[in-house]
Design an enzyme around this catalytic site. Sequence first.
Site, PDB file in Angstrom:
ATOM      1  N   TYR A 143       4.803 -58.884  42.361  1.00  0.00           N
ATOM      2  CA  TYR A 143       4.278 -59.350  41.079  1.00  0.00           C
ATOM      3  C   TYR A 143       3.098 -60.263  41.354  1.00  0.00           C
ATOM      4  CZ  TYR A 143       4.024 -61.831  36.591  1.00  0.00           C
ATOM      5  OH  TYR A 143       3.600 -62.390  35.406  1.00  0.00           O
ATOM      6  N   ASP A 238      -1.171 -62.964  48.229  1.00  0.00           N
ATOM      7  CA  ASP A 238      -0.728 -63.724  47.074  1.00  0.00           C
ATOM      8  C   ASP A 238       0.385 -64.660  47.549  1.00  0.00           C
ATOM      9  OD1 ASP A 238       0.303 -64.774  44.799  1.00  0.00           O
ATOM     10  OD2 ASP A 238       0.408 -62.878  43.687  1.00  0.00           O
ATOM     11  N   LYS A 266       1.920 -72.448  41.581  1.00  0.00           N
ATOM     12  CA  LYS A 266       3.261 -73.053  41.679  1.00  0.00           C
ATOM     13  C   LYS A 266       3.283 -74.410  42.403  1.00  0.00           C
ATOM     14  CE  LYS A 266       5.592 -68.976  40.223  1.00  0.00           C
ATOM     15  NZ  LYS A 266       5.404 -67.580  40.507  1.00  0.00           N
TER      16      LYS A 266
HETATM   17  C1  LIG Z   1       4.320 -66.682  39.644  1.00  0.00           C
HETATM   18  C2  LIG Z   1       3.467 -65.749  40.391  1.00  0.00           C
HETATM   19  C3  LIG Z   1       2.190 -65.381  39.931  1.00  0.00           C
HETATM   20  C4  LIG Z   1       1.673 -65.781  38.588  1.00  0.00           C
HETATM   21  O1  LIG Z   1       1.525 -67.141  38.429  1.00  0.00           O
HETATM   22  P1  LIG Z   1       1.493 -67.744  36.931  1.00  0.00           P
HETATM   23  O2  LIG Z   1       1.193 -69.179  37.136  1.00  0.00           O
HETATM   24  O3  LIG Z   1       2.854 -67.454  36.364  1.00  0.00           O
HETATM   25  O4  LIG Z   1       0.434 -67.020  36.200  1.00  0.00           O
HETATM   26  C5  LIG Z   1       1.395 -64.614  40.745  1.00  0.00           C
HETATM   27  N1  LIG Z   1       1.828 -64.199  41.946  1.00  0.00           N
HETATM   28  C6  LIG Z   1       3.040 -64.507  42.415  1.00  0.00           C
HETATM   29  C7  LIG Z   1       3.455 -64.050  43.775  1.00  0.00           C
HETATM   30  C8  LIG Z   1       3.917 -65.275  41.642  1.00  0.00           C
HETATM   31  O5  LIG Z   1       5.141 -65.523  42.078  1.00  0.00           O
END
Ligand SMILES: *Cc1c(COP(=O)(O)O)cnc(C)c1O
Length: 427
Positions: A143, A238, A266
């Site tokens: 994701y 990511d 995060k």
């Molecule tokens: C949470 C998450 C996102 C998106 O971040 P948001 O602040 O919710 O937009 C993107 N990539 C990964 C791996 C994530 O866990």
Amino acid sequence: MNETSSQLFEEAKKIIPGGVNSPVRAFKAVGGEPVFIREAHGTRITDMDGREYVDYVMSWGPLILGHAHPAVVEAIKEQAGKGTSYGAPTSLEVGLAQLIIEAFPSLDMVRMMSSGTEAVMTAIRLARAFTGREKIVKFEGCYHGHADSLLVKAGSGVATLGIPGSPGIPKHLAELTITVPFNDEASITGIFAEHGREIAAVIVEPAAGNMGVVTPNPGFLEMLRALTKSHDSLLIFDEVITGFRLTWGGYQGIAGIYPDLTCLGKIIGGGLPVGAVGGKRIIMEQLAPLGPVYQAGTLSGNPLAMTGGITTLALLQHSMDYYEAMDRLAFSLCEEMKLLFARKGLPITINRLGSMFTVFFTPEPVNDFTSASRADTKMFARFFRGMLKNGISLPPSQFEAWFLSLAHNHDDMEKTLAACSATLASL
Ligand SMILES: *Cc1c(COP(=O)(O)O)cnc(C)c1O
């Protein structure tokens, strides 16, 4: 007025779609109603009905210091008194950028924004602009936020709700996203053999958290690095979850594989809305106002978010013993849970990476989305509800990671194991 969780949910459903502002918060996959939170401290959250839970959601990863950490709260209060947003640069942005760049050797420059989604969106735009190509490759079950190009065979809530793609995304855009199974060297090699010179970037969670925790097979990331390099495509990690989750820095430092661009979020906001993209100078210099690739944000580099991030990272810096303590606690908790499940005769597989782990309700190893999908989600739902009743707050989906924080301790573990025993006895 002290409304109950149930009353609030009724109210919310009338005016907020599904009653929640992010689908993962709904209890659709596990049954029942979402718990509305009154407050939280350390590892404990209290709902509107006054019930207390040991929390393993930790706001889906950011709260590595625990809820309402006194240092973070104090710093944010102090900053709030000086203003919450200026729409002009501050020393705080420089401070957080310096901390991040120090921790990530592959980053020469970094741009702050307000969410991980924006970070990934910008990384993709940069990759397309830099390479002059349009196709991107992502992995099933990973994701990367909810930007159009990336909501194809995605993990997290998309997997939980069983939505393969999403209506509203132009077909022509979705067609530019190629998806391949995680850990599948043959598939990605095949894709590069066919489309290599059209691929702008490969984006991957170097250790996945959004199909539940799934770690890369030995050699997988090396192969992605070599393949992208030989085809002049970019490699994007990511690390929105893994950034500062496992060590000072990212999973890239642990693996010794360095991408061209890195997405963060995060933990770097310490519980406030944040995202960041960073990487090689030659690519980052494409961003406006230096270069032609546009990206902007009214609240980007927000002083409160920067303060939350700086305070959190400053506490983690030079503190490998904190990471080791979380790792040890997570190890013990997982080993003890394995014993309880074995005694019950319920087959599970626990995938753990430091302080993040997932209990998959399947006896088979889980190393991609297909194997994760074999988990018994109905059994997970029953387990989830039992744990909640017994005072443990887990992510309401089989396809998510449980997170420990520095605040989790032996007492939390004992409570969790007792709840696990009681829950298993009732299944
Ligand atoms: C949470 C998450 C996102 C998106 O971040 P948001 O602040 O919710 O937009 C993107 N990539 C990964 C791996 C994530 O866990």
